[in-house]
Design a protein around this motif. Structure first.
Motif, short mmCIF file in Angstrom:
data_model
loop_
_atom_site.label_atom_id
_atom_site.label_comp_id
_atom_site.label_asym_id
_atom_site.label_seq_id
_atom_site.Cartn_x
_atom_site.Cartn_y
_atom_site.Cartn_z
N GLU A 55 16.51 41.22 1.08
CA GLU A 55 16.36 42.36 0.17
C GLU A 55 15.21 43.27 0.58
O GLU A 55 15.29 44.49 0.42
CB GLU A 55 16.16 41.86 -1.27
CG GLU A 55 16.11 42.99 -2.30
CD GLU A 55 17.36 43.87 -2.28
OE1 GLU A 55 17.22 45.09 -2.47
OE2 GLU A 55 18.47 43.34 -2.08
N GLU A 56 14.15 42.68 1.15
CA GLU A 56 13.02 43.51 1.57
C GLU A 56 13.44 44.51 2.64
O GLU A 56 13.02 45.67 2.64
CB GLU A 56 11.88 42.63 2.08
CG GLU A 56 11.18 41.81 1.00
CD GLU A 56 11.92 40.53 0.64
OE1 GLU A 56 13.00 40.30 1.23
OE2 GLU A 56 11.44 39.78 -0.22
N LYS A 116 16.51 45.66 3.15
CA LYS A 116 17.39 46.64 2.54
C LYS A 116 16.59 47.66 1.73
O LYS A 116 16.91 48.85 1.73
CB LYS A 116 18.42 45.94 1.65
CG LYS A 116 19.38 45.08 2.44
CD LYS A 116 20.29 44.27 1.55
CE LYS A 116 21.36 45.09 0.91
NZ LYS A 116 22.37 44.26 0.19
N GLN A 117 15.53 47.20 1.08
CA GLN A 117 14.70 48.12 0.32
C GLN A 117 13.99 49.10 1.25
O GLN A 117 13.87 50.29 0.94
CB GLN A 117 13.67 47.36 -0.52
CG GLN A 117 12.79 48.25 -1.37
CD GLN A 117 13.58 49.15 -2.32
OE1 GLN A 117 14.61 48.74 -2.86
NE2 GLN A 117 13.11 50.38 -2.52
N THR A 118 13.52 48.61 2.40
CA THR A 118 12.90 49.50 3.38
C THR A 118 13.88 50.56 3.84
O THR A 118 13.52 51.74 3.98
CB THR A 118 12.41 48.69 4.59
OG1 THR A 118 11.43 47.75 4.16
CG2 THR A 118 11.79 49.60 5.65
N ARG A 143 16.43 51.71 2.14
CA ARG A 143 16.62 52.67 1.04
C ARG A 143 15.50 53.71 1.02
O ARG A 143 15.73 54.89 0.76
CB ARG A 143 16.66 51.93 -0.30
CG ARG A 143 17.87 51.04 -0.51
CD ARG A 143 17.89 50.50 -1.93
NE ARG A 143 18.89 49.46 -2.09
CZ ARG A 143 18.63 48.16 -2.05
NH1 ARG A 143 17.39 47.72 -1.86
NH2 ARG A 143 19.60 47.28 -2.21
N GLU A 144 14.29 53.26 1.29
CA GLU A 144 13.15 54.17 1.27
C GLU A 144 13.20 55.17 2.43
O GLU A 144 12.65 56.27 2.32
CB GLU A 144 11.85 53.36 1.33
CG GLU A 144 11.62 52.52 0.07
CD GLU A 144 10.48 51.53 0.22
OE1 GLU A 144 9.92 51.45 1.34
OE2 GLU A 144 10.16 50.84 -0.76
N ARG A 198 19.56 55.56 -1.22
CA ARG A 198 20.44 54.42 -1.48
C ARG A 198 21.27 54.09 -0.25
O ARG A 198 21.37 54.91 0.67
CB ARG A 198 21.38 54.71 -2.65
CG ARG A 198 22.34 55.87 -2.41
CD ARG A 198 23.26 56.08 -3.59
NE ARG A 198 24.17 57.21 -3.39
CZ ARG A 198 25.33 57.14 -2.73
NH1 ARG A 198 25.73 55.98 -2.20
NH2 ARG A 198 26.10 58.21 -2.59
#
Length: 231
Positions: free
Chosen positions: A183-184, A186-188, A190-191, A197
């Motif tokens: 998830e980390e 994927k969050q990077t 997204r940013e 997204r």
């Protein structure tokens, strides 16, 4: 209308199948054919599910011998290869080439060679943004994806007079099992994406649907990027 979709068992392939649900579908899969049949039944699709390993040249030829006329080819099939180039085997490059490039070329060659001159044919190839800009750690994958785009651009010039249109889409980070990671990470991603997204398989499918529609009748040899402005 008959629409042929390779790699139909994956998330994008299934989304494409749903986007063309009113057509008679030919859905190619390799290891997930049974789950694809269950998907077809649950969605009420009219589809012939074909089990074929695109890495097996003899198996591909055997399938093509049974393939009738189609109106659309959507080439989704593919896989990844991660790692530094110096650690990669050329056997891996050969495998990627057979799946992403050779099988695609052979399929198009067969269908175009068999079709009536005045029968329209739409082809869409699902490449990748890495085929346009390249990716460290995915050099071999980027190489075969770039080869797909070269084929699309060249064949569009050759095949236009024969009522064939061919275009490509280059997805970025689409939220699929193949792109699943921690998830980390994927969050990077997204940013880094201006739209904030990850993309959805259905968004790729709808772009493909557009390329096969009358609204795109004057488009061939085009490459449409679907990445939220990422790269």
């Amino acid at each position: 209308m008959t629409t042929l979709i390779t790699g139909a068992s994956g998330a994008i392939g299934r989304a494409v199948a749903l986007s063309f649900r009113d057509d008679d579908l030919i859905l190619q899969a390799h290891t997930q054919a049974e789950s694809l049949r269950a998907f077809v039944a649950s969605e009420g699709l009219t589809a012939d599910v074909v089990t074929c390993d695109l890495d097996d040249e003899a198996g591909l030829e055997a399938w093509l011998d049974t393939l009738g006329p189609v109106d659309r080819i959507i080439h989704v099939a593919g896989n990844h290869a991660y790692g530094l180039l110096v650690d990669q085997s050329l056997l891996e490059l050969d495998r990627l080439y057979r799946i992403h490039v050779r099988s695609m070329v052979r399929l198009v060659q067969h269908v175009v060679g068999q079709k009536a001159y005045d029968r329209p044919l739409d082809i869409v190839v699902v490449s990748s943004v890495w085929g346009e800009v390249g990716a460290a750690g995915e050099v071999l994958y980027s190489t075969v994806k770039a080869a797909q785009l070269g084929f699309v651009k060249a064949f569009a010039r050759e095949a236009g007079p024969f009522h064939v249109r061919i275009n490509a889409v280059t997805p970025g980070w689409i939220d699929t099992p193949m792109n699943d990671t921690v998830e980390e990470t994927k969050q990077t991603a997204r940013e880094e994406i201006p739209l904030g997204r990850l993309g959805g398989p259905e968004e790729v499918a709808e772009t493909i649907r557009f390329l096969c529609s009358p609204a795109a009748a004057y488009m061939t040899g085009a490459v449409l990027r679907i990445d939220g402005g990422w790269v």
